[in-house]
Design a protein around this motif. Sequence first.
Motif, short mmCIF file in Angstrom:
data_model
loop_
_atom_site.label_atom_id
_atom_site.label_comp_id
_atom_site.label_asym_id
_atom_site.label_seq_id
_atom_site.Cartn_x
_atom_site.Cartn_y
_atom_site.Cartn_z
N PHE B 100 0.87 -1.18 0.00
CA PHE B 100 0.00 0.00 0.00
C PHE B 100 0.90 1.22 0.00
O PHE B 100 1.01 1.95 0.99
N LEU B 101 1.56 1.44 -1.12
CA LEU B 101 2.54 2.52 -1.25
C LEU B 101 1.83 3.86 -1.07
O LEU B 101 0.83 4.13 -1.74
N ILE B 102 2.36 4.69 -0.20
CA ILE B 102 1.67 5.95 0.12
C ILE B 102 1.49 6.81 -1.12
O ILE B 102 0.43 7.38 -1.35
N ARG B 103 2.53 6.89 -1.96
CA ARG B 103 2.39 7.79 -3.11
C ARG B 103 1.33 7.29 -4.10
O ARG B 103 0.71 8.08 -4.80
N ASP B 104 1.08 5.98 -4.13
CA ASP B 104 -0.02 5.46 -4.95
C ASP B 104 -1.36 5.95 -4.41
O ASP B 104 -2.27 6.29 -5.18
N LEU B 105 -1.48 5.97 -3.09
CA LEU B 105 -2.73 6.40 -2.47
C LEU B 105 -2.90 7.91 -2.59
O LEU B 105 -3.99 8.41 -2.88
N VAL B 106 -1.78 8.65 -2.39
CA VAL B 106 -1.84 10.11 -2.46
C VAL B 106 -2.20 10.56 -3.88
O VAL B 106 -3.03 11.45 -4.07
N GLN B 107 -1.61 9.91 -4.84
CA GLN B 107 -1.88 10.28 -6.23
C GLN B 107 -3.37 10.12 -6.57
O GLN B 107 -3.89 10.79 -7.44
N ASN B 108 -4.04 9.21 -5.88
CA ASN B 108 -5.45 8.97 -6.14
C ASN B 108 -6.33 9.43 -4.98
O ASN B 108 -7.41 8.90 -4.74
N ARG B 109 -5.86 10.49 -4.28
CA ARG B 109 -6.56 11.05 -3.13
C ARG B 109 -8.01 11.36 -3.47
O ARG B 109 -8.92 11.16 -2.66
N ARG B 199 -4.20 10.89 7.48
CA ARG B 199 -2.89 10.24 7.54
C ARG B 199 -2.12 10.44 6.21
O ARG B 199 -0.91 10.65 6.23
N LEU B 200 -2.84 10.36 5.10
CA LEU B 200 -2.16 10.55 3.81
C LEU B 200 -1.53 11.93 3.74
O LEU B 200 -0.41 12.10 3.26
N ASP B 201 -2.26 12.93 4.24
CA ASP B 201 -1.71 14.29 4.25
C ASP B 201 -0.48 14.35 5.15
O ASP B 201 0.53 14.96 4.82
N ALA B 202 -0.58 13.67 6.30
CA ALA B 202 0.53 13.70 7.26
C ALA B 202 1.76 12.99 6.71
O ALA B 202 2.89 13.35 7.02
N TYR B 203 1.53 11.95 5.89
CA TYR B 203 2.66 11.14 5.40
C TYR B 203 3.16 11.59 4.03
O TYR B 203 4.00 10.91 3.43
N ASP B 210 5.50 2.28 2.64
CA ASP B 210 4.22 1.59 2.68
C ASP B 210 3.36 2.26 3.76
O ASP B 210 3.88 2.69 4.79
N PHE B 211 2.07 2.33 3.54
CA PHE B 211 1.18 3.02 4.47
C PHE B 211 1.31 2.46 5.89
O PHE B 211 1.38 3.22 6.86
N PHE B 212 1.38 1.14 6.02
CA PHE B 212 1.42 0.54 7.36
C PHE B 212 2.79 0.74 8.01
O PHE B 212 2.90 0.85 9.23
N GLU B 213 3.82 0.82 7.17
CA GLU B 213 5.17 1.11 7.65
C GLU B 213 5.18 2.50 8.30
O GLU B 213 5.72 2.69 9.39
N ALA B 214 4.55 3.45 7.61
CA ALA B 214 4.48 4.80 8.15
C ALA B 214 3.62 4.84 9.40
O ALA B 214 3.96 5.49 10.40
N LEU B 215 2.52 4.08 9.35
CA LEU B 215 1.60 4.06 10.48
C LEU B 215 2.25 3.46 11.73
O LEU B 215 1.87 3.79 12.85
N SER B 216 3.26 2.61 11.52
CA SER B 216 3.86 1.92 12.67
C SER B 216 4.50 2.90 13.65
O SER B 216 4.61 2.61 14.84
N ALA B 217 4.88 4.07 13.18
CA ALA B 217 5.43 5.09 14.08
C ALA B 217 4.36 5.61 15.02
O ALA B 217 4.66 6.21 16.05
#
Lengths: 371, 362
Positions: B100-109, B199-203, B210-217
């Motif tokens: 769940f690559l963040i930039r893939d999700l952000v690009q399709n916000r 979260r997408l905005d924050a990351y 990966d979204f969950f990698e970022a979320l782990s913090a």
Amino acid sequence: MLLAGGQGSRLGVLTSQVAKPAVSFGGKYRIIDFVLSNCANSGISTVGVLTQYRPYLLHAYLGTGEAWNLDERDGGVAILPPYATQTGGSWYAGTADAITQNIGFLEGQDPEYILILSGDQLYRMDYEDMLATHKANNADLTVAVMPVPWEDASRFGIMNCDDEGRILEFVEKPKEPKSNLASMGIYIFTADLLIKTLKEDAEDPNSSHDFGGDIIPKLLADNKRLYTYQFKAYWRDVGTVASFHEANMELLGEEPAFDLYAKDAPIMSNSSTRPPAFIGPKGSVDDSLIDNGCTILGTVEHSVISADVFVGKNAVVKDSILFPGARVEEGAVVINAIMAERSVVEAGAAFGSNDKDTVTLGDDAVVKKGE
Amino acid sequence: MPKAIGLITTNYSTAAKDDVFSGRPVASMPYLGRYRLVDFALSNMVNAGIRNVGMIFPVNYRSLVDHLGSGKDWDLDRKNGGLFIMPGTAFGTSRTGARFLIRDLVQNREFFVKNHERYVVLASGNFVANVDVKKLVAAHQASGAAVTVLTKTARKADLDVVRFDVEDGRVKGMGQGVEFGDTAFLDYAVIERELLLERLDAYAAIDHLDFFEALSADFDHCLVMTADFDGYAAPIFDKASYFASNIDLLDLDVLSELTPEDRPIKTKAHDNPPAKYEPGAKVSNSLVSSGDRIYGAVDGCVLGRDVIVEAGASVRNAILMQGVVVKTGAKIENAIIDKNNVVPAGTELRGTDGDILYLKKN
């Protein structure tokens, strides 16, 4: 215009719940698939389907016609059951009457030619080619005919023609046939003439409103241009249990009489997506057709098996046709039989034999051990 | 019907890692004879009543588009909602680990902004499982978690599967790769749409993660709960796992669990005739798809559509994909034969249990 309202009473329990065109065939299909696929493969995009007898399954199966690429914005499949008007309504009283009652639909479509078909026959035909013959002959009506063995000719409606194929005489079941060209019940009419003739026929109190019995004789008497279109490939009218069984068996073998695998004119169907068939470690299948979703743990020989059929361990199915969802449980034996949808032969039970005529089991029926 | 939209990622997560994928995204790998892997994630969402599914596509999307069409075969050709095909990112270092690559999700916000359902169900295309997504959403609602992840206790080591470190059902940490007994992430998750957007905005600055990698913090203040899955689930990341999970389905219990009639796996419809077994054919312990014609011997196999096994040929412990023809006298064992290959008469193709032979797409 596809006539699909018939009961098919000679198929017995197989049509007790469904109209004949909706009866399962060939492991994956329903009988009407063949004609609908012919329409789609011939480039016909508007098909009126006339239904009457037990239509639920047939209507659900037809849906929007999408399975046969007939879900077009202008045209597509139109389901035409009998309906009521301000002055009442009535059942379809005959093949011609069914069309007469839907002249409104025909006038709305405003076609140049009208093709009349039966929903209960098995064959592959390019109607475009038949239409070309109709046009070339400048015909008012073209009837598809099929040469049948002379000894069988007295069981059919026979067309007596001249050398050019122009019909001189039509005789229903002649005792002494002068020709062996049998009508297949497939007609192309020039639209204006058909509508005019049907309107006149409707006013005739002596008419039985049947194409073969009334319309064709009337057009011949009026000296219209009636021609035959000769068809020589595979054609079956699966009217009886015996002919239904035989037509299914004709799909088997290395060189079947009817090839389901021909790529140029595929037979399309509205089937659900099921996983591949599972043949168990002790399962054995020989000379058979088996559709998706089946579980075969026993032995299947020379049979046609539809989707989601279960054949248990040590069970034997031979020379038989199983409709979707039928179950032959552990150790049961089914020979020379037709099992309709979701019917069950319970563990250890026997159904059918090769010494007698083909036996049939209706939808959801159960055969218990010892019966 | 859960108030949810679905999002399936098929970009880097399903990039070709092994020659068996022949440049195809894993999501469009033929599976179980007539399906493609993505059918599982799609059908699971549709079976839960979700009618609004976005799919993030890889660069090599031809096979996926061919398969999905308008989404009609999954009832996703809706007037409102339906199937949304969204471009994945194609820049930067490809990270096959990121599902769940963040930039893939952000690009399709936009997809998460314009759809107003409360929840987003996330899934990758890599897992074979029949998941009751309705139950997963219900578990999420009941626990009050910010994020609920679907997990299962790992039965064997797998470097490609994500591990969660869990205490009393709460996720405390994560890492790449599982050992026997670890809590494995099945790549299905539920999150509130508003929270996902926040979260997408924050990351945004760390969009290579990966979204969950970022979320782990944020695991210490963001409540991430697990929901345990007790059914069959197989991760598909390489040749060995692809082969093994196909062969798993020769067990009738697994097959019935994966393709129950009440939660069917849907796939693109084809007009194939039923499979035809000719006189003399010998078929046992195999899955046979429509359109197949069998004259020879087949044992322990999964056959795709339109496969022909000629007389005198024998195929054992193998996967034959769509359109493969095995000519007379050929022998195949422990192998994956990719689409449309013709195996010439008399040829022998043998792999071993440990090293499955692979014949690439023709």
